[in-house]
Design a protein around this motif. Structure first.
Motif, short mmCIF file in Angstrom:
data_model
loop_
_atom_site.label_atom_id
_atom_site.label_comp_id
_atom_site.label_asym_id
_atom_site.label_seq_id
_atom_site.Cartn_x
_atom_site.Cartn_y
_atom_site.Cartn_z
N PHE A 130 -5.22 0.82 -5.97
CA PHE A 130 -4.46 -0.35 -5.49
C PHE A 130 -3.99 -0.14 -4.05
O PHE A 130 -4.07 -1.05 -3.22
CB PHE A 130 -3.25 -0.61 -6.39
CG PHE A 130 -3.61 -1.18 -7.75
CD1 PHE A 130 -4.61 -2.14 -7.88
CD2 PHE A 130 -2.95 -0.77 -8.89
CE1 PHE A 130 -4.94 -2.67 -9.12
CE2 PHE A 130 -3.26 -1.29 -10.15
CZ PHE A 130 -4.26 -2.25 -10.26
N ALA A 131 -3.48 1.08 -3.76
CA ALA A 131 -3.01 1.36 -2.41
C ALA A 131 -4.14 1.17 -1.41
O ALA A 131 -3.96 0.54 -0.35
CB ALA A 131 -2.47 2.80 -2.33
N GLY A 132 -5.32 1.70 -1.73
CA GLY A 132 -6.48 1.57 -0.85
C GLY A 132 -6.90 0.12 -0.65
O GLY A 132 -7.24 -0.30 0.47
N GLY B 137 2.16 -8.65 -3.61
CA GLY B 137 1.94 -7.21 -3.72
C GLY B 137 3.17 -6.48 -4.22
O GLY B 137 3.09 -5.57 -5.05
N TYR B 138 4.37 -6.92 -3.73
CA TYR B 138 5.61 -6.31 -4.21
C TYR B 138 5.81 -6.57 -5.70
O TYR B 138 6.19 -5.67 -6.46
CB TYR B 138 6.82 -6.87 -3.44
CG TYR B 138 6.88 -6.46 -1.99
CD1 TYR B 138 6.48 -5.18 -1.60
CD2 TYR B 138 7.34 -7.32 -1.01
CE1 TYR B 138 6.52 -4.79 -0.27
CE2 TYR B 138 7.40 -6.95 0.33
CZ TYR B 138 6.99 -5.67 0.69
OH TYR B 138 7.03 -5.30 2.00
N VAL B 139 5.57 -7.81 -6.12
CA VAL B 139 5.70 -8.15 -7.56
C VAL B 139 4.74 -7.28 -8.37
O VAL B 139 5.11 -6.71 -9.41
CB VAL B 139 5.39 -9.65 -7.79
CG1 VAL B 139 5.29 -9.97 -9.28
CG2 VAL B 139 6.46 -10.52 -7.14
N GLY C 275 0.82 -1.21 0.00
CA GLY C 275 0.00 0.00 0.00
C GLY C 275 0.85 1.26 0.00
O GLY C 275 0.58 2.24 -0.71
N MET C 276 1.93 1.25 0.79
CA MET C 276 2.85 2.39 0.86
C MET C 276 3.57 2.58 -0.47
O MET C 276 3.73 3.71 -0.95
CB MET C 276 3.85 2.15 1.99
CG MET C 276 4.87 3.27 2.16
SD MET C 276 4.11 4.83 2.68
CE MET C 276 5.51 5.60 3.49
N LEU C 277 4.01 1.48 -1.09
CA LEU C 277 4.71 1.59 -2.38
C LEU C 277 3.81 2.22 -3.43
O LEU C 277 4.24 3.09 -4.19
CB LEU C 277 5.19 0.21 -2.84
CG LEU C 277 6.38 -0.37 -2.09
CD1 LEU C 277 6.66 -1.79 -2.54
CD2 LEU C 277 7.62 0.50 -2.31
N PHE D 255 -5.34 -12.56 -8.79
CA PHE D 255 -5.24 -13.83 -8.04
C PHE D 255 -5.09 -13.54 -6.55
O PHE D 255 -5.79 -14.14 -5.72
CB PHE D 255 -4.04 -14.65 -8.53
CG PHE D 255 -3.80 -15.88 -7.71
CD1 PHE D 255 -4.59 -17.01 -7.91
CD2 PHE D 255 -2.84 -15.91 -6.71
CE1 PHE D 255 -4.41 -18.15 -7.13
CE2 PHE D 255 -2.65 -17.04 -5.93
CZ PHE D 255 -3.43 -18.17 -6.14
N ASN D 256 -4.20 -12.60 -6.20
CA ASN D 256 -3.96 -12.25 -4.80
C ASN D 256 -5.25 -11.78 -4.14
O ASN D 256 -5.59 -12.18 -3.01
CB ASN D 256 -2.90 -11.14 -4.76
CG ASN D 256 -2.34 -10.92 -3.36
OD1 ASN D 256 -2.73 -11.56 -2.40
ND2 ASN D 256 -1.41 -9.97 -3.26
#
Length: 599
Positions: free
Chosen positions: A440-442, A460-462, A387-389, A525-526
């Motif tokens: 996406f962040a939300g 999430g990182y990917v 979320g931060m990224l 998927f996630n």
């Protein structure tokens, strides 16, 4: 106010027996609970997003390999891609529906509808929205308009094909082209229903924020998310009716022989009977909504970013009042800059200079927001979760996309690049990608609140890094082909030898687009896997201050059992001296001698 809240509270207790016996239909389909309606908005928005992004990938394949047979085209487009080659008539329809779906159905309804519904009652300390019934109606109008918009692809002559701005006369004369027929009518009907949905939602948000705040929740203690949703709703109420009037007048031109937007038209050598209308009038009406629409899309994303950056920097947000003032300034200025979309419509140069001035003026509150995000991050104890990224990614695209807006806001410079890919690159970065990052962040940040489970952090990182690389890979080169003069909305450029050298760039852009589109499957998927099998969340996984994390994980009617928590401080008491923890939730009373932070 508190008496009103108590009455609602008593009413809830009377109703509890009734709410324990909810059927599948009243709980999941015709729900009046704001948390369930938020999920409905989000999942509908994600489905529409998949359709919208799919269309953009078909357009990119066509631009990279014009005239070459492609099995993907014939699979998805059927009769519109005989032998795997895209029919020129369907290309503009893809541009039209892709733009409409992404701007209105994904970034307006998907973003605002989801997070305004989820967070307004929870963060201000209310049992629910002011009107649960209107809230439900607003979602189902949105769903209906989505179905109508997508169904236009199954019309014999194809969907609307006048660009997402649907300028007349292409949109006003049914005989102008295939996409001006029934597909265009469905577009107008869908948008009329969509606007009704937006207005009902916006009025509900405004009334809820003004009337249902819990005890102690003054306007200056509201989280910046709520300020953003509140002001967005006000902009929507002011500007959406103007688009509705434009759509209704256009329907009258198409179906009842009026000529609001038509004048002196020749079709195949025949003089049509229209007189006295002005197609430029339509441009004014459309862009009077169209520019505030940019901020209807952006402000919720910026509000979400404020909350996430402060929480994950473990620092108070820098310049709370300046942030609120910039939101209000953007709301006001966004209604007086629409003319910069019309610099090449024959506008009087003096009027052009007025719109140039107001356009450059709106850069100031936007820059205030960017500056405040950067200073909040500065020397913070940064928690780099997905979320931060995405929030930091939003700050990046907001700045890079905004810089080209200064060029386009100047009437003399805009004329040179207005109908080129430079404009496409600009608004996709500053509005499309930035708002998508906010969405996406939300989702990553409030997923535990919505579903009681955590999303997978590594996936999430990917998702973030592939999306960030693809977004710049697609839209950065577009600035250069735009400055080289490549026109937008052309389905191929092979007829112009001067653009042959740019074809390789189009192939590179398409490769990045396919790469980025493919990795959105990681997010899908996630998201859907985590709803059922994600790790169960604790009550306050991000150690955040706002009220929604005080409500129980298990969703219940009325949000809180017993009394609603009262508010004693603002939302950003992170790392405050004199406290054992690095966060102090809003419902914790001030200690003896503790000062409330000046914000």
């Amino acid at each position: 106010m508190s008496e009103h809240a108590n009455n609602m509270h008593d009413h809830d207790h009377d109703d509890h027996g009734h709410h324990h016996k909810e059927t599948f239909i009243t709980k999941y389909i015709f729900s009046q609970d704001h948390k369930m309606i938020a999920k409905q908005y989000l999942i509908t928005g994600i489905i529409m997003g998949v359709i919208g992004i799919g269309m953009s990938l078909l357009m990119r394949l066509q631009l990279a390999y014009p005239g070459e047979p492609n099995a993907v085209m014939s699979f998805f487009l059927g009769k519109w891609a005989e032998g795997g080659v895209m029919d020129p008539n369907i290309y503009l329809a893809l541009v039209t529906i892709h733009g409409t779906i992404m701007v209105f159905f994904v970034l307006t309804a998907g973003l605002s509808g989801t997070f305004s519904n989820l967070l307004i009652p929870l963060q201000i300390g209310a049992r629910d929205m002011a009107s649960g019934f209107l809230n439900m109606v607003s979602y189902w109008l949105f769903f209906t308009s989505s179905v109508i918009m997508v169904s236009s692809f199954f019309v014999a002559k194809g969907p609307a094909a006048a660009g997402w701005t649907i300028y007349p006369p292409l949109s006003a004369l049914e005989e102008a082209q295939g996409g001006s027929g029934l597909g265009m009518t469905l577009w107008l009907v869908s948008m009329a229903i969509f606007i009704a949905s937006s207005l009902l939602g916006s009025l509900n948000y405004i009334v809820t924020v003004l009337n249902l705040r819990t005890k102690g929740m003054s306007m200056t203690r509201l989280p910046l998310t709520i300020w953003a949703f509140f002001v967005t709703a006000i902009i929507g109420v002011v500007s959406f009716p103007v688009l509705l009037s434009a759509a209704l007048l256009l329907i009258m031109d198409r179906s009842f022989g009026t000529s609001f937007f038509l004048s002196d038209i020749f079709l195949k050598g025949e003089v049509l009977h229209y007189q006295g209308g002005s197609p430029v009038l339509f441009e004014h009406l459309f862009w009077f909504l169209g520019h505030p629409e940019v901020y209807i899309v952006l402000l919720p994303a910026l509000g979400i970013t404020s909350e996430i950056i402060s929480t994950n920097s473990r620092k108070p947000i820098f310049g709370y009042r300046a942030m609120v003032a910039s939101i209000l300034a953007i709301a006001f200025l966004s209604t007086i800059v629409w003319g910069h979309h019309m610099f090449i419509s024959g506008m009087n140069p003096f009027l052009g200079s007025v719109f140039t001035f107001t356009t450059l003026l709106i850069a100031i509150p936007s820059a205030v927001k960017a500056f405040n995000y950067i200073t909040t991050l500065w020397k913070g104890n940064l928690q780099m979760n997905p979320g931060m990224l995405f929030s930091i990614g939003l700050v990046s695209t907001f700045i890079t996309g905004g810089l080209t807006g200064i060029i386009l806001g100047d009437s003399a410079l805009d004329i040179n690049v207005h109908d080129t890919y430079f404009v496409v690159a600009h608004f996709h970065l500053v509005m499309g990608i930035s708002a998508l990052y906010g969405l996406f962040a939300g989702v990553y940040h409030w997923f535990p609140k919505m579903f009681g489970r955590m999303m997978n952090k590594n996936m999430g990182y990917v998702h973030f890094w592939t999306t960030a690389i693809a977004a710049y890979g697609v839209f950065f080169p577009m600035h250069f082909i735009g400055m080289a003069g490549l026109p937008r909305r052309y389905y191929e450029n092979t007829a112009f030898p001067l653009f042959d050298d740019l074809q390789d760039v189009n192939v590179i852009i398409t490769m990045f687009a396919l790469f980025g589109g493919l990795f959105q499957l990681v997010f899908l998927f996630n998201f859907f896997y985590s709803i059922f099998y994600g790790k169960r969340t604790e009550q306050n996984p991000w150690r955040s201050n706002t009220l929604e994390w005080t409500a129980p994980i298990e969703h219940m009617h009325g949000n809180w059992p017993g009394e609603i928590p009262h508010v004693h401080r603002w939302a950003y008491d992170y790392s405050k001296p004199g406290h054992e923890e690095d966060f102090v939730p809003q419902h914790i009373p001030l200690k003896d001698g503790e000062e409330e932070l000046q914000h």
